[in-house]
Design a protein around this motif. Sequence first.
Motif, mmCIF file in Angstrom:
data_model
loop_
_atom_site.group_PDB
_atom_site.id
_atom_site.type_symbol
_atom_site.label_atom_id
_atom_site.label_comp_id
_atom_site.label_asym_id
_atom_site.label_seq_id
_atom_site.Cartn_x
_atom_site.Cartn_y
_atom_site.Cartn_z
ATOM 1 N N PRO A 71 75.250 -35.133 23.288
ATOM 2 C CA PRO A 71 74.041 -35.937 22.880
ATOM 3 C C PRO A 71 73.474 -37.191 23.721
ATOM 4 C CG PRO A 71 75.461 -35.987 21.268
ATOM 5 C CD PRO A 71 75.992 -35.178 21.965
ATOM 6 N N PRO A 72 72.174 -37.514 23.866
ATOM 7 C CA PRO A 72 72.223 -38.812 24.559
ATOM 8 C C PRO A 72 72.681 -39.770 23.744
ATOM 9 C CG PRO A 72 70.062 -37.958 23.381
ATOM 10 C CD PRO A 72 70.927 -36.910 23.275
ATOM 11 N N ALA A 73 73.320 -40.868 24.537
ATOM 12 C CA ALA A 73 73.847 -41.957 23.896
ATOM 13 C C ALA A 73 72.862 -43.278 24.007
ATOM 14 C CB ALA A 73 75.151 -42.433 24.826
ATOM 15 N N LEU A 74 72.499 -43.771 22.647
ATOM 16 C CA LEU A 74 71.429 -44.760 22.504
ATOM 17 C C LEU A 74 72.016 -45.990 21.782
ATOM 18 C CD1 LEU A 74 69.339 -42.387 20.299
ATOM 19 C CD2 LEU A 74 69.444 -42.560 22.850
ATOM 20 N N ALA A 75 71.691 -46.966 22.414
ATOM 21 C CA ALA A 75 71.875 -48.491 21.879
ATOM 22 C C ALA A 75 71.549 -48.685 20.683
ATOM 23 C CB ALA A 75 71.452 -49.440 23.084
ATOM 24 N N LEU A 76 72.084 -49.581 19.675
ATOM 25 C CA LEU A 76 71.704 -49.872 18.381
ATOM 26 C C LEU A 76 70.588 -50.635 18.524
ATOM 27 C CD1 LEU A 76 73.032 -49.593 15.717
ATOM 28 C CD2 LEU A 76 74.083 -51.951 15.875
ATOM 29 N N ASP A 77 69.965 -51.566 19.484
ATOM 30 C CA ASP A 77 69.127 -52.359 19.563
ATOM 31 C C ASP A 77 67.965 -51.770 20.537
ATOM 32 O OD1 ASP A 77 70.124 -52.724 22.080
ATOM 33 O OD2 ASP A 77 70.211 -54.852 21.953
ATOM 34 N N GLY A 78 68.055 -50.112 20.995
ATOM 35 C CA GLY A 78 67.442 -49.632 21.732
ATOM 36 C C GLY A 78 65.794 -49.227 21.396
ATOM 37 N N PRO A 79 64.977 -48.742 22.269
ATOM 38 C CA PRO A 79 63.716 -48.379 21.764
ATOM 39 C C PRO A 79 63.850 -47.230 20.958
ATOM 40 C CG PRO A 79 64.305 -47.736 23.848
ATOM 41 C CD PRO A 79 65.386 -48.541 23.530
ATOM 42 N N GLU A 80 64.690 -46.106 21.011
ATOM 43 C CA GLU A 80 64.814 -44.935 20.031
ATOM 44 C C GLU A 80 64.715 -45.404 18.636
ATOM 45 O OE1 GLU A 80 66.288 -44.153 24.239
ATOM 46 O OE2 GLU A 80 66.742 -45.696 22.324
ATOM 47 N N LEU A 81 65.513 -46.258 18.142
ATOM 48 C CA LEU A 81 65.857 -46.820 16.826
ATOM 49 C C LEU A 81 64.608 -47.618 16.507
ATOM 50 C CD1 LEU A 81 69.569 -47.472 16.458
ATOM 51 C CD2 LEU A 81 68.207 -45.521 15.302
ATOM 52 N N ARG A 82 63.983 -48.344 17.345
ATOM 53 C CA ARG A 82 62.863 -49.156 17.175
ATOM 54 C C ARG A 82 61.801 -48.272 16.722
ATOM 55 N NH1 ARG A 82 64.753 -52.424 21.302
ATOM 56 N NH2 ARG A 82 63.142 -51.785 22.992
ATOM 57 N N ARG A 83 61.703 -47.183 17.302
ATOM 58 C CA ARG A 83 60.706 -46.239 17.276
ATOM 59 C C ARG A 83 60.720 -45.709 15.806
ATOM 60 N NH1 ARG A 83 58.593 -41.324 21.128
ATOM 61 N NH2 ARG A 83 57.417 -40.160 19.733
ATOM 62 N N ILE A 84 62.003 -45.546 15.219
ATOM 63 C CA ILE A 84 62.250 -44.684 14.010
ATOM 64 C C ILE A 84 61.781 -45.892 12.829
ATOM 65 C CG2 ILE A 84 63.793 -43.816 12.264
ATOM 66 C CD1 ILE A 84 63.172 -42.134 14.669
ATOM 67 N N ALA A 85 62.126 -47.180 13.166
ATOM 68 C CA ALA A 85 61.838 -48.280 12.541
ATOM 69 C C ALA A 85 60.465 -48.417 12.066
ATOM 70 C CB ALA A 85 62.550 -49.525 12.693
ATOM 71 N N ALA A 86 59.425 -48.245 13.192
ATOM 72 C CA ALA A 86 58.200 -48.387 13.091
ATOM 73 C C ALA A 86 57.651 -47.118 12.224
ATOM 74 C CB ALA A 86 57.607 -48.306 14.405
ATOM 75 N N LEU A 87 58.396 -45.973 12.231
ATOM 76 C CA LEU A 87 57.778 -44.836 11.366
ATOM 77 C C LEU A 87 58.171 -45.257 10.061
ATOM 78 C CD1 LEU A 87 59.048 -41.821 13.633
ATOM 79 C CD2 LEU A 87 56.672 -42.654 12.917
ATOM 80 N N ALA A 88 59.221 -45.704 9.792
ATOM 81 C CA ALA A 88 59.908 -46.124 8.344
ATOM 82 C C ALA A 88 59.174 -47.052 7.584
ATOM 83 C CB ALA A 88 61.264 -46.723 8.439
ATOM 84 N N GLY A 89 58.275 -48.171 8.428
ATOM 85 C CA GLY A 89 57.663 -49.029 7.389
ATOM 86 C C GLY A 89 58.600 -49.802 6.232
#
Length: 303
Positions: A71-89
Motif C-alpha cells: 500500500p502507499p506509505a503516507l506521512a502522519l502530517d501529509g495531505p491524505e490524513l488532512r483530507r480525512i480530518a476535513a471530512l471528519a469535522g
Amino acid sequence: MSETVISVAAAEFGRDLEQCYHTIGALIDEARARGSHLLVLPEACLGGYLTSLGGTDESEEARARRLRSLPPALALDGPELRRIAALAGDLVVTLGFCEADGDTRYNAAVTLTGDGILGSYRKVHQPLGENLCYAAGSEYRGFDTPIGRMGMQICYDKAFPEAARGLALDGAEIIASVSAWPTARTAAAERLEDDRWTQRFDIFDRARAVENQVIWVAANQAGRFGSLRFVCSAKIVGPGGEVLATTGTAPGLTTATVDVAEALRLARDGGMYNLRDRRPEVYGSVVQRYGVVGRPERETAHA
C-alpha cells in the motif's frame, strides 16, 4: 447522564485512494446522520492491506510480487490524513493506514477530528510474516479526546492481553481495535460465521472488554483483497463483555449509544474492579524482567 453515540464499520478498502476517500466519506456521512460522536474504521483504510500474508514457505517470486504491491506509505502530517480530518469535522474518527517515517513503513492508526490528530499508534504485534513489510511499533499510550480517554490497537494486538491492559492502565476508557482480520488460512469454512478465525476474533473482542472493563470498539475489513477474505464482525462491546451492536459477518455500519462513565461505574463498582484488584507483585515470571511491578500513577488515581 452523558451519552456517547459510537459507530463502527466493516468495510472494503483497496489500493485506489480516491475510492477509499469515497468510502470513508460515505461512512462519515452515515455516522453523522446517526448522531455519532465516534466512528471507528478498519485497519488499512487508505490504500488497503497486504495482498497476502507471507512466511518462511513463501517463494522468492511470490515475495517479490507481494513487495511490489504494498500500500502507499503516507506521512502522519501529509495531505491524505488532512483530507480525512476535513471530512471528519467535529466527529472523532479512528482509522488505519501505512505510515512512512523516512524509508521505514509502519502499520499504523490515528484518531483525529477536523482540528487534527489526537493520537497515533504503530502496530506492535506482527503476524505471519508482516514483519517482512513493516517495522514494529514499541508502545501503547492512551490519549485524550472530546469523548474521553481512548487507546488504539491493530488486529493481531487483540490476541495479547497485555496490549489492552497497558492501555486500560493508562486510563483508556474506550479502546478502538482496527483490523484486517481474515478467515483461517487452512480449512476455512464456507460460511464466515462458521470460520474458526471469525470465532477467535469475536472471543478476543469480548475477552479484552470484560477483563479490562472498558468499551471495546472493533472495526474490520470486509470482502476480499488478494488472497485474503475478511470476516467483517465489526462490533461494540460493553465493559461486561456484552455485545451492544454488531454487523455480524456482513459489511456495514453498526451503532450503539453508551453512557461511558455510567457503564464503567456499574462494571467497576460492583465489587470486582479488575484493574484495582490486580496483584502485580505476584506476576514476577511475567513482568519482573521489565520491572513492571508497581501501579502506574494514573491507575492509583482511579482506585
